[in-house]
Design a protein around this motif. Structure first.
Motif, PDB file in Angstrom:
ATOM      1  N   UNK A 176      14.818  -0.821  -3.571  1.00  0.00           N
ATOM      2  CA  UNK A 176      15.930  -1.689  -4.099  1.00  0.00           C
ATOM      3  C   UNK A 176      15.940  -3.222  -4.101  1.00  0.00           C
ATOM      4  N   UNK A 177      15.399  -3.527  -2.804  1.00  0.00           N
ATOM      5  CA  UNK A 177      15.141  -5.125  -2.828  1.00  0.00           C
ATOM      6  C   UNK A 177      13.957  -5.635  -3.744  1.00  0.00           C
ATOM      7  N   UNK A 178      13.057  -4.693  -4.174  1.00  0.00           N
ATOM      8  CA  UNK A 178      12.022  -5.027  -5.204  1.00  0.00           C
ATOM      9  C   UNK A 178      12.815  -5.281  -6.537  1.00  0.00           C
ATOM     10  N   UNK A 179      13.665  -4.094  -6.951  1.00  0.00           N
ATOM     11  CA  UNK A 179      14.355  -3.868  -7.906  1.00  0.00           C
ATOM     12  C   UNK A 179      15.161  -5.194  -8.443  1.00  0.00           C
ATOM     13  N   UNK A 180      16.025  -5.396  -7.360  1.00  0.00           N
ATOM     14  CA  UNK A 180      16.951  -6.706  -7.396  1.00  0.00           C
ATOM     15  C   UNK A 180      16.261  -8.029  -7.775  1.00  0.00           C
ATOM     16  N   UNK A 181      15.041  -8.044  -6.908  1.00  0.00           N
ATOM     17  CA  UNK A 181      14.279  -9.032  -7.445  1.00  0.00           C
ATOM     18  C   UNK A 181      13.608  -9.527  -8.589  1.00  0.00           C
ATOM     19  N   UNK A 182      13.424  -8.629  -9.385  1.00  0.00           N
ATOM     20  CA  UNK A 182      12.731  -8.374 -10.674  1.00  0.00           C
ATOM     21  C   UNK A 182      13.685  -8.680 -11.894  1.00  0.00           C
ATOM     22  N   UNK A 183      14.832  -7.631 -11.542  1.00  0.00           N
ATOM     23  CA  UNK A 183      15.513  -7.204 -12.753  1.00  0.00           C
ATOM     24  C   UNK A 183      17.092  -7.775 -12.949  1.00  0.00           C
ATOM     25  N   UNK A 184      17.450  -8.719 -12.080  1.00  0.00           N
ATOM     26  CA  UNK A 184      18.501  -9.377 -11.904  1.00  0.00           C
ATOM     27  C   UNK A 184      18.365 -10.869 -12.120  1.00  0.00           C
ATOM     28  N   UNK A 185      19.139 -11.667 -12.984  1.00  0.00           N
ATOM     29  CA  UNK A 185      18.729 -13.136 -12.880  1.00  0.00           C
ATOM     30  C   UNK A 185      19.844 -13.991 -13.665  1.00  0.00           C
ATOM     31  N   UNK A 186      21.083 -13.806 -12.980  1.00  0.00           N
ATOM     32  CA  UNK A 186      22.179 -14.564 -13.395  1.00  0.00           C
ATOM     33  C   UNK A 186      21.834 -15.498 -12.377  1.00  0.00           C
ATOM     34  N   UNK A 242      11.270  -9.656 -15.729  1.00  0.00           N
ATOM     35  CA  UNK A 242      11.564 -11.172 -16.100  1.00  0.00           C
ATOM     36  C   UNK A 242      13.197 -11.313 -15.684  1.00  0.00           C
ATOM     37  N   UNK A 243      13.475 -12.227 -15.129  1.00  0.00           N
ATOM     38  CA  UNK A 243      14.994 -12.231 -14.872  1.00  0.00           C
ATOM     39  C   UNK A 243      15.658 -13.011 -15.860  1.00  0.00           C
ATOM     40  N   UNK A 244      15.486 -12.451 -17.028  1.00  0.00           N
ATOM     41  CA  UNK A 244      16.209 -13.180 -18.369  1.00  0.00           C
ATOM     42  C   UNK A 244      17.263 -12.518 -18.911  1.00  0.00           C
ATOM     43  N   UNK A 245      18.055 -11.624 -17.985  1.00  0.00           N
ATOM     44  CA  UNK A 245      18.977 -11.011 -18.507  1.00  0.00           C
ATOM     45  C   UNK A 245      20.116 -11.968 -19.337  1.00  0.00           C
ATOM     46  N   UNK A 246      20.298 -13.436 -18.816  1.00  0.00           N
ATOM     47  CA  UNK A 246      21.367 -14.216 -19.161  1.00  0.00           C
ATOM     48  C   UNK A 246      20.872 -14.419 -20.875  1.00  0.00           C
ATOM     49  N   UNK A 247      19.626 -14.440 -20.954  1.00  0.00           N
ATOM     50  CA  UNK A 247      19.150 -14.663 -22.355  1.00  0.00           C
ATOM     51  C   UNK A 247      19.599 -13.506 -23.388  1.00  0.00           C
ATOM     52  N   UNK A 248      19.283 -12.224 -22.944  1.00  0.00           N
ATOM     53  CA  UNK A 248      19.889 -11.255 -23.402  1.00  0.00           C
ATOM     54  C   UNK A 248      21.365 -10.973 -23.670  1.00  0.00           C
ATOM     55  N   UNK A 249      22.216 -11.168 -22.756  1.00  0.00           N
ATOM     56  CA  UNK A 249      23.243 -11.095 -22.854  1.00  0.00           C
ATOM     57  C   UNK A 249      23.944 -12.172 -23.935  1.00  0.00           C
ATOM     58  N   UNK A 283       8.097 -10.870 -22.322  1.00  0.00           N
ATOM     59  CA  UNK A 283       8.360 -10.464 -20.967  1.00  0.00           C
ATOM     60  C   UNK A 283       7.751 -11.428 -19.875  1.00  0.00           C
ATOM     61  N   UNK A 284       7.642 -12.664 -20.136  1.00  0.00           N
ATOM     62  CA  UNK A 284       7.365 -13.748 -19.308  1.00  0.00           C
ATOM     63  C   UNK A 284       7.495 -14.808 -20.043  1.00  0.00           C
ATOM     64  N   UNK A 285       7.553 -15.973 -18.919  1.00  0.00           N
ATOM     65  CA  UNK A 285       7.882 -17.501 -19.418  1.00  0.00           C
ATOM     66  C   UNK A 285       6.687 -17.714 -20.410  1.00  0.00           C
ATOM     67  N   UNK A 286       6.937 -18.426 -21.349  1.00  0.00           N
ATOM     68  CA  UNK A 286       5.866 -18.972 -22.643  1.00  0.00           C
ATOM     69  C   UNK A 286       6.273 -20.403 -22.649  1.00  0.00           C
ATOM     70  N   UNK A 287       5.476 -21.072 -23.595  1.00  0.00           N
ATOM     71  CA  UNK A 287       5.538 -22.447 -24.019  1.00  0.00           C
ATOM     72  C   UNK A 287       6.550 -22.625 -25.193  1.00  0.00           C
TER      73      UNK A 287
END
Length: 353
Positions: free
Chosen positions: A98-108, A153-160, A223-227
């Motif tokens: 669960x700790x791994x999951x939170x670190x990767x998939x949450x991003x607010x 990628x913790x980009x949930x804010x962008x998807x929302x 699925x990752x940061x780009x330029x």
């Protein structure tokens, strides 16, 4: 001979009924016997890994992942034994702690929201809405694109943000266009932090200042940061004229907003049950420390339980084809998992020629 065939048919029927009952009870495809059998658990793991195309770097890593998987299977099974309005199931996250999951998939990222709130101080435009339908589902109205997958990628804010903009754009123009989360992740960097988290109000403000946002086809997700590629196309296919915050801790106001358009909302999604939610009306244990961004795309009721329809960004294999129904009318101002605490929506005025 006929009596033997009848008896055999009877046994097969009873076995099928028992198996079906057991399947329905666990709602995850395994039983108490499976949990006690290392062989059955191994087979379950191998089948799951093949289904989700899991490859591990070494036998040691595979063993470690199996042990995590075993613990998650037990959590799912024990949870489904309780009488609840929702159930859990295996998904692609079953080999992650669960700790791994939170670190990767949450991003607010809860930051200085007042920086952008100053540009959104006008009166809540839906405040005087008097008639609200009993149910609303913007998916059925053609204002919601298919569920997307943010990956690790913790980009949930962008998807929302993008889901809310896609929605209001379709409502105003009649055109449903899938927009680019990647552009926000790459270019909206003054306050937001790409895959390390962000906030929807900042993203709305960026889209306004930027003159719009590209279509996803023109600026696809990595699925990752780009330029940042500002010159990829000089045409911004979708723009907005403003954004507003829904009054805080006011479910009636949130309901009014969702009745008129998809709305970006923040929730606390760090509970273990959220990781393995499979279906039903979620009313599990969660706090109000907001850590994930999603989009409210409707609401309704089922068996006297009211709920919001929430679009997530963890792929269509999670939850109800990528969605979760979250209970509303909990009696708490902040709502379940804090859903009423921080909601906002974009504004797009219809041009009159």
């Amino acid at each position: 001979m006929a009596s033997k065939l009848f008896f055999l048919s009877f046994l097969l029927s009873v076995t099928a009924i028992c198996c079906a009952a057991r399947q329905k009870f666990s709602l995850a495809g395994f039983s108490e016997e499976d949990l006690r059998s290392p062989k059955n658990l191994k087979n379950l793991f191998e089948n799951w890994a093949a289904k989700h195309s899991k490859n591990y770097a070494s036998p040691e890593e595979k063993l470690r992942r199996f042990e995590v998987f075993r613990d998650n299977v037990r959590h799912i099974h024990e949870g489904n034994k309780e009488k609840r309005s929702y159930w859990l199931g295996l998904n692609e996250f079953a080999d992650m702690s669960h700790e791994e999951f939170k670190g990767k998939y949450l991003g607010l990222k809860m930051g200085r929201r007042e920086v952008v709130r100053k540009s959104s101080k006008s009166t809540f435009i839906y405040q005087n809405a008097s008639f609200l339908p009993k149910t609303v589902d913007w998916r059925k109205k053609g204002a919601v694109t298919p569920v997307k997958n943010q990956g690790a990628c913790g980009g949930c804010w962008a998807f929302s943000t993008v889901a809310a903009v896609e929605g209001i754009n379709q409502i105003v123009t009649g055109n449903l266009t899938s927009l680019s989360e990647q552009e926000l992740i790459d270019c909206d960097t003054v306050f937001n932090e790409g895959c390390s988290g962000g906030l929807m109000d900042y993203a709305f403000a960026f889209i306004i200042a930027n003159g719009g946002v590209h279509a996803e086809d023109d600026y696809p997700y990595l699925m990752e940061e780009g330029t940042c590629e500002e010159k990829r196309s000089r045409v911004k296919v979708v723009s907005i004229t403003g954004f507003q915050d829904v009054p805080e801790n006011n479910e009636e106001s949130l309901l009014k907003a969702v009745a008129h358009q998809p709305v970006s909302v923040a929730i606390e999604a760090s509970g273990s049950d959220f990781q393995f939610y499979k279906g039903g009306i979620f009313d599990g244990t969660c706090g109000t420390d907001l850590d994930h961004a999603v989009t409210a795309v409707g609401y309704g009721s089922s068996y006297a339980q009211d709920y919001f329809i929430i679009k997530n960004s963890w792929g269509a294999g999670w939850g109800e084809n990528g969605y979760i129904r979250m209970r509303r009318n909990t009696g708490k101002p902040e709502g379940l998992c804090g859903i009423n605490k921080m909601a906002s929506y974009p504004i797009k005025w219809k041009l009159i020629s």
